[in-house]
Every structure is written in C-alpha cells, then in structure tokens.
Design an enzyme around this catalytic site. Sequence first.
Site, mmCIF file in Angstrom:
data_model
loop_
_atom_site.group_PDB
_atom_site.id
_atom_site.type_symbol
_atom_site.label_atom_id
_atom_site.label_comp_id
_atom_site.label_asym_id
_atom_site.label_seq_id
_atom_site.Cartn_x
_atom_site.Cartn_y
_atom_site.Cartn_z
ATOM 1 N N HIS A 96 0.815 -1.225 0.000
ATOM 2 C CA HIS A 96 0.000 0.000 0.000
ATOM 3 C C HIS A 96 0.847 1.273 0.000
ATOM 4 C CE1 HIS A 96 -3.512 -2.415 0.597
ATOM 5 N NE2 HIS A 96 -3.112 -2.848 1.786
ATOM 6 N N ASP A 135 -3.226 -10.693 -1.868
ATOM 7 C CA ASP A 135 -3.744 -10.072 -0.650
ATOM 8 C C ASP A 135 -5.190 -9.634 -0.895
ATOM 9 O OD1 ASP A 135 -2.393 -8.535 2.001
ATOM 10 O OD2 ASP A 135 -4.178 -7.543 1.208
ATOM 11 N N TYR A 190 -4.420 -11.617 9.137
ATOM 12 C CA TYR A 190 -4.693 -11.162 10.496
ATOM 13 C C TYR A 190 -5.432 -12.191 11.348
ATOM 14 C CZ TYR A 190 -3.194 -7.168 7.914
ATOM 15 O OH TYR A 190 -2.452 -6.351 7.100
#
Length: 675
Positions: free
Chosen positions: A135, A172, A305
């Site tokens: 990002h 991702d 996560y």
Amino acid sequence: MGTALIYDEEMTKYKLLWVDPVCKIEVPERLTVSHGALVKNGLAGRCVSIPVREATDEEILLVHSEEYLEAVKETPYMTLEDLKDFTLKYGDVYFHPNIYHCAKLAAGAALQLVDGVMSGKVRNGMALVRPPGHHSMRSAANGFCVFNNVAIAAKYAKQKYGVQRVLIVDWDVHHGQGVQYCFEDDPSVLYFSWHRYEHQKFWPHLRESDYDSVGKDKGAGFNVNVPWNKVGMRNSDYLAVFCHVLLPVAYEFCPDLVLVCAGFDSAVGDPEGEMCATPDVFAHLTHLLMNLAEGKLCAVLEGGYNLTSLAQSVCETVHTLLGDPAPRPASLDSPCKSALESIQCVRSVHKKYWSCLKHAAETPTSDLSTKRIKLAATEEKEEQVKLKEGEEPRSTEKVEWPELPKRPWPPVGCAALLPEGVACPEGCTRFSWSQDPNSLIASKLRENSVTDADDGDSLLSSLTELVEKMEQNEIRSGVALVPDVSMAMMRAIQHSASDPSNRVLVVCVGGGGVIRHIPDDGKTLLVHVSRTQPEEQNSKYFIPVYLKKGCRDISGFIQVLLSLLLPVAYEYTPSLVLLVRMQDCGMCDSLWQQLTSLLQGLAQGHTLVLLQEGEASCVGPTASSLRGTPAPSLGQLDPPTEEDVEALESLRLRLQADWKLLQTSASESRGDDGR
C-alpha cells in the site's frame, strides 16, 4: 538449488503504542506464529536460510521520494505525541521508534531474496517481513506499510540483473494501490491484483481499484484488477480467476521473474477479508506460478490477520515452494455469480491487449448482481466516528475449517520403468516387477486382463505394480517407456479403476481418433488433444480437443492447457494422472515439460507418464519435470490461430454445463447460487 526462507526476529520489535481500532490487528505475532509454524512442521529446517540486511537509501529511492524517506528517518527520535502527529499525515498506519529500522529490514529482505533467486543460489523462496509494503506510495505510508517492499524488489531486479519483464501477483485481499501507481505506465511490469472491493465500499475505497483501471500510456493492459464485489469467495473462485485471467495473460507476457505479494487475509477466517478460501488453495496457486520465469519466484509476506489461517497458509505456500505435492483439493463447486461477473468484466476490458482473451465476452450490459452502491459521505463519517470511539466496525461470526492433513512424502519420488540399455535419469529409481506369483498384483492381473497378452508379461506386470505402489503412496510419480502406449494406457486404467475409490485423469497428446472405449462411469476422464477432427461427442468423461497444427502449436496448446484442461482437471479431482505421449505427437520439450509440471498439482503429485519406445529422448526431460525442476520458458507467445480459438470456445461452451469451472461469464451461470 533449494528454497530460501528469510526471517529475522528484529522485525517483530515494534507495535502500536496507542489505541487505534483500525491498526490494532497488525501485531508482532503475525511473524512469530508464521515462523513458528514453519519450524514446528519441519519446513524451516529444509529451507536455505538467508540473512536479512537493511535496504540502502539508494534502493529505497528507486520507488520513494527523498522527502518522504527523510521524514521517516526522523521517527526514531520522535516522542510519542510526535509519532501520533506524524501518523495523522497518512492513512491507516502507525509509527514506532523502531519501525524505520524494521521497514529497512523488510525491504532489504525482499532484495536478499531477489539476489538469491537471480544469482542461482536458490530456486525460489519466501520472505517473512513486517511491516508489509504493497500500500505504500511514493511519498506516503499507508495501510500498515512504510516502504513498498515488492515494488522496490522489482525495480532492483530490473536495475541490477537486467530483468526485462516482471510479473507481480498480489493475492492479498486489499488492493495494492502503491504497486499499481508505481508501474501503471510501465509495460515491463505486469501487475495482477484481486481484492475485496464491493463497488468501492471497501478500503482503500479507490475508483482506480476497479476492473477498468488497466494502466496508462505504454503500460495500458499491464495492470489487471479483479474486484471482489462480495465476501465469501471460495477456492473455486480463486482457481477460476487464475485459469481464465491470470495464467493465460502471464504466459503470453512471459516474465523473467515472478514476485508475489503474499497476503493471506484472503484466506478463511480473516476479519479483514471475510473470504472462505481454505489455506490449501495457496499451495495450488503457488504451484500454478512455479513454471513461469523458469521457476524464479519470490513470495513476500503482506497481510494476514487471523493467526491460525495465516500460519497454515504460509506453511502451504512453503511446502509447495519446496516441491512437496499439493494436497488433493476438496470438491470444487461452481464459481459464484459475482466472481463470474468480475471475470467477465476483466476479460472484456483486456481483450484488446492480450491475444489469449481476444474472444472474451463483452462487459455485461445489465447491472451487476451486486448492484453498485456509492459510499455516502454520511455513512463514511459515521463509520469513522465509531472507530474513533473504539467501537468495532462490524461483528463477525467465528469461522471454523478443518485442520489441514499432513503431507506424506513417499519413499520414492520418481520411478522409471525402462527397457534394458536405456539409462535411468539422475534422481530417479529404476523400477522392476517383484515377480512374486502369489502377490496381490498377480491376482489382480488375472482378474483384470484387458488384452490377449500373457498375464505374466513382465512389462505390463511391472507397469501395473508401479500404478499400485503409486496408489499406496510408496511412489509419488513415474515414467515408463513401453512398446505400445495404447495397451499400457488401458492396462493402467483398468487396474486403477478396479478400486471404486480411484479416479483417473488421462491426458493423451498426439495420435488420431479414439484409442479405446473409455467407460462412461466417472472413474476415468480422458482428454485427448490431437489434430484429428473429432466426431460429435456427448460423453462428459471423454473430451477430444482439436488443434489444426496438433501439439506442435505452442500457443494453441497452452490455451487448451490453461483454459480447458486445468479447470476440468481441478473440478474432477483425480487420484491418479496418466499422461500419455503418442508416437510422433510433435510436441517440443519445453511445452511437454510445462504440461508435465502443471499436471503435478493434481492427485497429490501422483502422475504416471507413458512414452512410446521410440521417444527415449523424452525420458530425461520428463523425469526432470516429475522431480520438480521448473519447465523452460516458452518465450513470448504468438496468437493462436483463429480456427483453433473458435473451436476451443465452442467446446468450452458445450462442456460448461457439466464442468462449472469452465464458466467465464455471468450469462453462463445458472443464476446466483446464494453465496
């Protein structure tokens, strides 16, 4: 050559120092559980450990501005309040006194991995890094990312090693806008990203994350975005995108290096992604990329996560990089309607850039099933208020999935059944029949004889025993040089089909006509590619494929392999793959090795290759592929012939009623499946 693993505990030594509900999921345990799982499963010890180093200023400046770098350099000396104020300049990120050091290590780890692969020290590898990178933009931290690790690695590979074409695969669940911005006008870098989008409602809420952002100027067509417009995507959705979008374009592009933004928030159980793809699918995605760029593949950790699915997904990826057979996929269902809409949109907008997509369907004329909803400013403000007050943005039910089975490694990796006088390839075990007249094999031979030949014929008996030992997982794969491949094929099929739990995928290349009748009972699926025009077929389990130039046509055959054979094969989920090379099939070694290698993602690697005695020169290349050596590059492909493309499209349309993974557009779906 081995597989590199790059990890340093130093990258766990920063964390969030204040309350931030958005950033609290980015924790040091993401690295420790991933590395711990690799150690526990014996994978770390099998890898080549490469030390981490810091990226230099010069290397970071390949992607980032000097002003931004100098600003980040000040963070180790900031007070807590200064760090908070500095963080507010950027979006969804946090800073810590040690994060600059860790960010230099993360970028440096990616460069160390590129060095190891490009120098030939290792074949491939994975870097477990933190902070992530995809990002981060030229002058801005973003989305937990400080420096854009993979973008820096791509620029570095081009500069230091003269790499001409780089493929970046970003699986991702978030769009890696930093990578897109870096290369959107660069035709030497093909960037592919799938990401949760929900018509711009999901972070980072960018219009340019949609399917029609294809790149700019000379880079038009080299940016491929696949937006997920609903949650809950499964293994079949991921594999459909690979088979019908990424792989055809990637093979036409012909990269010299593959970089993976390996984010595992796209796996089941992740609170960010809310997807349903199980960790084992990453074994298959990795395998499908490993024959591009002659195996030069570097995976760099991004998101993830849910600590359980993250660790499992990392292990599945490293297993495959090491050459371990991929687990047999669970039953694959049809891609959901929303996934098919995205596939159709992407193929349509890119058809003018890639010959492999030339005949793709047009963009849907009606509204998508997940109707576009703009995120109202008031809704966005309400969400931000909730987050600032510490309220969870959404509640998610606990998702459970079965524990992954261990990957048993057979005692023999590759067996060769060869006539006397033919040398056994290096790394293979020469196989011979046990010749025990009381053995179970001999009994089965007498029961299941399919020819008039003597049951004691040593060659066919040896072949049958070889199949038996593969079924018992004593041997992973094999190659046999036989006088009559048709007879050998039928013997292997009948023996394997005698066990009701077996399913045999037979891929036959070259030759003409139907070799023998294959029972239409679902125990055997035969795909036959040749230059013989087939008669009209109605069987689900016999698929004749016509190519005007036969198997000599590299472009045409790759189209068949990626867009038809692999989707059908994955949906069929065989227990054994039988690859049959007919005499004078004319296929070049590099294409043959690509076919052999890609098929090993099926049936836990149980692949038996049958060659006619006159094809002894193929034994070496075949054995090399069966042992896991990446296939040679095919070069940049010419467009397939118009006739072949039309014939293949007609066949795909006919077969998709039976084989759902062949669907490429929403109009081909029988309506929303409720997912």
